[in-house]
Design a protein around this motif. Structure first.
Motif, mmCIF file in Angstrom:
data_model
loop_
_atom_site.group_PDB
_atom_site.id
_atom_site.type_symbol
_atom_site.label_atom_id
_atom_site.label_comp_id
_atom_site.label_asym_id
_atom_site.label_seq_id
_atom_site.Cartn_x
_atom_site.Cartn_y
_atom_site.Cartn_z
ATOM 1 N N GLN A 82 -49.954 -38.306 -83.056
ATOM 2 C CA GLN A 82 -51.000 -39.237 -83.483
ATOM 3 C C GLN A 82 -51.971 -39.512 -82.348
ATOM 4 O OE1 GLN A 82 -48.254 -42.312 -84.688
ATOM 5 N NE2 GLN A 82 -48.645 -41.935 -86.866
ATOM 6 N N GLN A 83 -51.463 -39.645 -81.134
ATOM 7 C CA GLN A 83 -52.340 -39.843 -79.978
ATOM 8 C C GLN A 83 -53.295 -38.670 -79.813
ATOM 9 O OE1 GLN A 83 -49.855 -40.558 -76.549
ATOM 10 N NE2 GLN A 83 -49.725 -42.751 -76.973
ATOM 11 N N ARG A 84 -52.783 -37.467 -79.969
ATOM 12 C CA ARG A 84 -53.614 -36.265 -79.840
ATOM 13 C C ARG A 84 -54.731 -36.283 -80.874
ATOM 14 N NH1 ARG A 84 -54.569 -32.850 -76.344
ATOM 15 N NH2 ARG A 84 -52.420 -33.009 -75.747
ATOM 16 N N LEU A 98 -70.618 -30.104 -75.189
ATOM 17 C CA LEU A 98 -69.571 -29.262 -74.638
ATOM 18 C C LEU A 98 -68.281 -30.056 -74.695
ATOM 19 C CD1 LEU A 98 -68.416 -26.794 -73.128
ATOM 20 C CD2 LEU A 98 -69.167 -27.875 -70.998
ATOM 21 N N LEU A 99 -67.278 -29.487 -75.310
ATOM 22 C CA LEU A 99 -66.007 -30.171 -75.467
ATOM 23 C C LEU A 99 -64.918 -29.339 -74.804
ATOM 24 C CD1 LEU A 99 -64.727 -32.666 -76.818
ATOM 25 C CD2 LEU A 99 -64.420 -31.300 -78.873
ATOM 26 N N LEU A 100 -64.206 -29.961 -73.858
ATOM 27 C CA LEU A 100 -63.089 -29.332 -73.163
ATOM 28 C C LEU A 100 -61.816 -29.961 -73.708
ATOM 29 C CD1 LEU A 100 -64.548 -29.685 -69.546
ATOM 30 C CD2 LEU A 100 -64.775 -27.728 -71.096
ATOM 31 N N VAL A 101 -60.944 -29.134 -74.281
ATOM 32 C CA VAL A 101 -59.739 -29.660 -74.928
ATOM 33 C C VAL A 101 -58.521 -28.932 -74.377
ATOM 34 C CG1 VAL A 101 -58.626 -30.162 -77.125
ATOM 35 C CG2 VAL A 101 -61.113 -30.009 -77.026
ATOM 36 N N ASP A 102 -57.610 -29.695 -73.805
ATOM 37 C CA ASP A 102 -56.375 -29.139 -73.258
ATOM 38 C C ASP A 102 -55.300 -29.210 -74.335
ATOM 39 O OD1 ASP A 102 -54.431 -28.155 -71.592
ATOM 40 O OD2 ASP A 102 -54.334 -29.918 -70.302
ATOM 41 N N GLU A 103 -54.866 -28.065 -74.834
ATOM 42 C CA GLU A 103 -53.813 -27.967 -75.857
ATOM 43 C C GLU A 103 -54.134 -28.830 -77.088
ATOM 44 O OE1 GLU A 103 -51.295 -25.905 -75.838
ATOM 45 O OE2 GLU A 103 -51.083 -25.323 -73.741
ATOM 46 N N PRO A 104 -55.193 -28.484 -77.846
ATOM 47 C CA PRO A 104 -55.631 -29.339 -78.959
ATOM 48 C C PRO A 104 -54.601 -29.553 -80.057
ATOM 49 C CG PRO A 104 -56.708 -27.203 -79.064
ATOM 50 C CD PRO A 104 -55.986 -27.264 -77.744
ATOM 51 N N THR A 105 -53.667 -28.630 -80.235
ATOM 52 C CA THR A 105 -52.707 -28.769 -81.335
ATOM 53 C C THR A 105 -51.300 -29.131 -80.865
ATOM 54 O OG1 THR A 105 -52.239 -26.390 -81.300
ATOM 55 C CG2 THR A 105 -53.997 -27.156 -82.783
ATOM 56 N N TYR A 106 -51.148 -29.438 -79.594
ATOM 57 C CA TYR A 106 -49.835 -29.781 -79.050
ATOM 58 C C TYR A 106 -49.254 -30.985 -79.794
ATOM 59 C CZ TYR A 106 -46.237 -31.147 -75.738
ATOM 60 O OH TYR A 106 -45.037 -31.486 -75.162
ATOM 61 N N GLY A 107 -48.021 -30.871 -80.239
ATOM 62 C CA GLY A 107 -47.344 -31.983 -80.900
ATOM 63 C C GLY A 107 -47.759 -32.196 -82.345
ATOM 64 N N GLN A 108 -48.486 -31.248 -82.948
ATOM 65 C CA GLN A 108 -48.968 -31.411 -84.311
ATOM 66 C C GLN A 108 -48.152 -30.565 -85.283
ATOM 67 O OE1 GLN A 108 -51.570 -33.649 -84.913
ATOM 68 N NE2 GLN A 108 -51.076 -34.001 -82.773
ATOM 69 N N ASP A 109 -48.007 -31.089 -86.494
ATOM 70 C CA ASP A 109 -47.447 -30.240 -87.532
ATOM 71 C C ASP A 109 -48.551 -29.290 -87.998
ATOM 72 O OD1 ASP A 109 -49.112 -31.587 -89.388
ATOM 73 O OD2 ASP A 109 -47.506 -32.914 -90.032
ATOM 74 N N LYS A 110 -48.198 -28.337 -88.844
ATOM 75 C CA LYS A 110 -49.145 -27.291 -89.253
ATOM 76 C C LYS A 110 -50.404 -27.875 -89.904
ATOM 77 C CE LYS A 110 -49.341 -22.871 -91.619
ATOM 78 N NZ LYS A 110 -48.591 -21.834 -92.307
ATOM 79 N N GLN A 111 -50.246 -28.856 -90.780
ATOM 80 C CA GLN A 111 -51.380 -29.442 -91.490
ATOM 81 C C GLN A 111 -52.346 -30.129 -90.524
ATOM 82 O OE1 GLN A 111 -50.377 -32.180 -94.638
ATOM 83 N NE2 GLN A 111 -52.426 -33.045 -94.673
ATOM 84 N N ASN A 112 -51.823 -30.944 -89.618
ATOM 85 C CA ASN A 112 -52.691 -31.663 -88.687
ATOM 86 C C ASN A 112 -53.321 -30.716 -87.661
ATOM 87 O OD1 ASN A 112 -52.509 -34.319 -89.728
ATOM 88 N ND2 ASN A 112 -50.454 -34.460 -88.914
#
Length: 164
Positions: A82-84, A98-112
């Motif tokens: 949820q924090q992510r 310009l958007l820098l994102v470190d591990e954008p899907t870390y800790g997410q289920d497939k849908q999120n």
């Protein structure tokens, strides 16, 4: 950011167009509720919106990202996933070029994870440059225009066969 040239005189302006989402998003929160966290961005980007319009926009954003039940919750009390989502959402709303994102899907289920990456892809199509890091090679293959592997302190370009 083609029309914005970086030099020491305009560094502050140039940097104001860059958004950063940390791998540990709890390090970037400023307020004590998810609603207020988004409200900062909405007021910065859309100062002309009324209080009612702002509330409706934020409520819809929270609902779209499965955070509506956490509107009054402190960001620090959310799960890591949820924090992510909240951290990425805060940067998306600010309209960064310009958007820098470190591990954008870390800790997410497939849908999120899919929702986050689709939002980033929409931004990219609208002209936002996005650089993201990931250990997930399939994610990079699917979403990145270019991929690089860091090996022995050297960046090596990776070519993906997208014909499959």
């Amino acid at each position: 950011m083609k029309d914005l040239k970086f030099n020491s005189k305009n560094r502050k302006e140039w940097l104001s167009h860059i958004g950063l989402v940390f791998q540990d998003p709890s390090l970037q929160f400023l307020t004590t509720s998810c609603f207020d966290e988004l409200n900062i961005g909405v007021q910065a980007v859309y100062p002309e919106k009324t209080e009612e319009e702002t509330k409706k926009l934020i409520t819809n954003l929270l609902k779209r990202h499965n955070l509506e039940d956490q509107a009054s919750t402190s960001p620090w009390l959310l799960s890591q996933g949820q924090q992510r989502r909240l951290a990425v959402l805060c940067m998306l709303i600010k309209g960064q070029r310009l958007l820098l994102v470190d591990e954008p899907t870390y800790g997410q289920d497939k849908q999120n994870a899919l929702e986050i990456m689709n939002n980033l892809n929409e931004l990219r199509q609208d002209g936002t440059s996005i650089i993201f890091t990931s250990h997930d090679h399939d994610l990079v293959k699917h979403y990145a225009d270019r991929g690089y592997l860091l090996e022995n302190q050297e960046l090596i370009e990776v070519t993906y066969d997208r014909s499959h």
